[in-house]
Enzyme design. Structure first.
Site, PDB file in Angstrom:
ATOM      1  N   GLU A 174       0.821  -1.214   0.000  1.00  0.00           N
ATOM      2  CA  GLU A 174       0.000   0.000   0.000  1.00  0.00           C
ATOM      3  C   GLU A 174       0.853   1.261   0.000  1.00  0.00           C
ATOM      4  O   GLU A 174       0.504   2.252  -0.639  1.00  0.00           O
ATOM      5  CB  GLU A 174      -0.950   0.022   1.197  1.00  0.00           C
ATOM      6  CG  GLU A 174      -1.782   1.300   1.230  1.00  0.00           C
ATOM      7  CD  GLU A 174      -2.837   1.336   2.311  1.00  0.00           C
ATOM      8  OE1 GLU A 174      -3.704   2.233   2.246  1.00  0.00           O
ATOM      9  OE2 GLU A 174      -2.790   0.489   3.216  1.00  0.00           O
ATOM     10  N   THR A 233      -5.835   2.211   9.386  1.00  0.00           N
ATOM     11  CA  THR A 233      -4.944   3.220   9.976  1.00  0.00           C
ATOM     12  C   THR A 233      -5.708   4.229  10.821  1.00  0.00           C
ATOM     13  O   THR A 233      -5.212   4.687  11.856  1.00  0.00           O
ATOM     14  CB  THR A 233      -4.138   3.937   8.873  1.00  0.00           C
ATOM     15  OG1 THR A 233      -3.351   2.965   8.163  1.00  0.00           O
ATOM     16  CG2 THR A 233      -3.204   4.967   9.466  1.00  0.00           C
ATOM     17  N   ASP A 235      -6.135  -4.541   0.472  1.00  0.00           N
ATOM     18  CA  ASP A 235      -7.199  -4.607   1.476  1.00  0.00           C
ATOM     19  C   ASP A 235      -7.845  -5.993   1.536  1.00  0.00           C
ATOM     20  O   ASP A 235      -8.349  -6.386   2.584  1.00  0.00           O
ATOM     21  CB  ASP A 235      -8.294  -3.581   1.169  1.00  0.00           C
ATOM     22  CG  ASP A 235      -7.824  -2.153   1.272  1.00  0.00           C
ATOM     23  OD1 ASP A 235      -7.133  -1.831   2.247  1.00  0.00           O
ATOM     24  OD2 ASP A 235      -8.142  -1.349   0.364  1.00  0.00           O
ATOM     25  N   ASP A 246      -0.696  -5.118   3.134  1.00  0.00           N
ATOM     26  CA  ASP A 246      -1.146  -3.897   3.794  1.00  0.00           C
ATOM     27  C   ASP A 246      -0.510  -3.894   5.179  1.00  0.00           C
ATOM     28  O   ASP A 246      -0.855  -4.718   6.027  1.00  0.00           O
ATOM     29  CB  ASP A 246      -2.674  -3.862   3.907  1.00  0.00           C
ATOM     30  CG  ASP A 246      -3.183  -2.475   4.272  1.00  0.00           C
ATOM     31  OD1 ASP A 246      -2.407  -1.697   4.847  1.00  0.00           O
ATOM     32  OD2 ASP A 246      -4.359  -2.177   3.989  1.00  0.00           O
ATOM     33  N   ILE A 259      -0.652  -1.790   7.735  1.00  0.00           N
ATOM     34  CA  ILE A 259      -1.659  -1.513   8.766  1.00  0.00           C
ATOM     35  C   ILE A 259      -2.974  -1.257   8.051  1.00  0.00           C
ATOM     36  O   ILE A 259      -3.164  -0.189   7.452  1.00  0.00           O
ATOM     37  CB  ILE A 259      -1.290  -0.313   9.659  1.00  0.00           C
ATOM     38  CG1 ILE A 259      -0.005  -0.585  10.444  1.00  0.00           C
ATOM     39  CG2 ILE A 259      -2.446   0.007  10.619  1.00  0.00           C
ATOM     40  CD1 ILE A 259       0.407   0.558  11.364  1.00  0.00           C
ATOM     41  N   ASP A 260      -3.874  -2.211   8.081  1.00  0.00           N
ATOM     42  CA  ASP A 260      -5.196  -2.025   7.500  1.00  0.00           C
ATOM     43  C   ASP A 260      -6.114  -1.524   8.611  1.00  0.00           C
ATOM     44  O   ASP A 260      -6.338  -2.207   9.607  1.00  0.00           O
ATOM     45  CB  ASP A 260      -5.741  -3.340   6.940  1.00  0.00           C
ATOM     46  CG  ASP A 260      -7.083  -3.122   6.264  1.00  0.00           C
ATOM     47  OD1 ASP A 260      -7.084  -2.501   5.186  1.00  0.00           O
ATOM     48  OD2 ASP A 260      -8.107  -3.541   6.825  1.00  0.00           O
TER      49      ASP A 260
END
Length: 267
Positions: free
Chosen positions: A71, A94, A217, A89, A91-92
């Site tokens: 990402e 954030t 995602d 990802d 940190i999905d």
């Protein structure tokens, strides 16, 4: 991909994902920089970037021939899914990370020639790791997840969706979505697509609908849901595209036809 390669990849990825989780928890206690990307609600932090760099460095050091989509842009320019491709990802969720310091996840999907081989979703603050390996089932930590309930009905279903769908989205018939909210048992919005896929695989929600997700995602969640017998498609019913943004419906197969026929109408 043979079993030996899958096993090696799974072992290494689990090790790195736990290390990354430790790093995130440590960095959360310190001041970190928060920036915006596409809009004021599209947040990114130094922790997102550092986490993605951590994965890129480890993957490239061990598997220099593999490609990587991330990402935050530290991966490769990937135009085909030939070979082994990691979709990450760091940190999905954030916004949840920044505001709540919970309800976010690390999401990693590993694909071989476009086929999902390994998916991992790590709920960092709850220390819960969801894993799936093609043809070998899905797990919540060390507990194998059961196949999705084949007796689910729409009226007893919990539907997750981005809250903006029901009131502002111009791409979907909002009146039908409002009727879905009335007809289902309840709706939820967790703020992390990866966790919503994981919760579907666990059977604690029955569907997740959103009008835009990037491949990072849903790449891991797609594999996870497949392994428990769920279905994931674009909201028009077409197959998902791992190289571009998608509308997404992922759900228990028992309610798929009803959702598509009665409630999901794109404009």
């Amino acid at each position: 991909m043979n079993d030996a390669i899958r096993e090696e990849l799974l072992i290494n990825t689990k090790k790195w994902i736990y290390q990354a989780g430790d790093n995130i928890r440590e960095q959360m206690e310190q001041a970190f920089k928060i920036d915006t990307k596409s809009n004021a609600n599209d947040l990114v932090t130094d922790v997102d970037r550092a986490t993605e760099q951590f994965f890129v460095e480890n993957i490239k050091a061990n598997y220099p021939d593999h490609k990587l989509i991330g990402e935050e842009g530290y991966g490769d320019k990937v135009e085909s899914l030939d070979g082994i491709v990691w979709i990450i990802d760091p940190i999905d969720g954030t916004m949840n990370f920044v505001h709540q310091k919970r309800n976010f996840a690390i999401s990693i999907g590993i694909y071989h020639d476009g086929i999902g081989e390994i998916g991992l979703i790590y709920n960092v603050m709850d220390d819960v790791l969801y894993t799936a390996v093609k043809g070998q089932g899905a797990y919540r930590n060390d507990t194998r997840l059961k196949p999705l309930n084949d007796e689910v009905r729409l009226e007893t279903s919990i539907i997750a969706m981005n809250s903006i769908i029901a009131c502002e989205n111009k791409r979907i018939n909002e009146k039908k979505i409002q009727q879905l909210i009335i007809d289902s048992r309840g709706t939820r919005s967790y703020g992390s697509a990866a966790l919503e896929f994981a919760f579907l695989a666990e059977g604690i929600i029955d569907a997740y609908l959103t009008m835009q997700l990037a491949p990072w995602d849903f790449a891991a969640g797609f594999i996870l849901v497949n392994e428990v017998g769920g279905i994931t498609v674009q909201a028009n019913g077409n197959p998902i595209d791992l190289l571009h943004n998608n509308t997404i419906l992922t759900c228990n197969k028992q309610i798929y036809e009803r959702l598509m026929n009665d409630y999901i109408e794109l404009k």
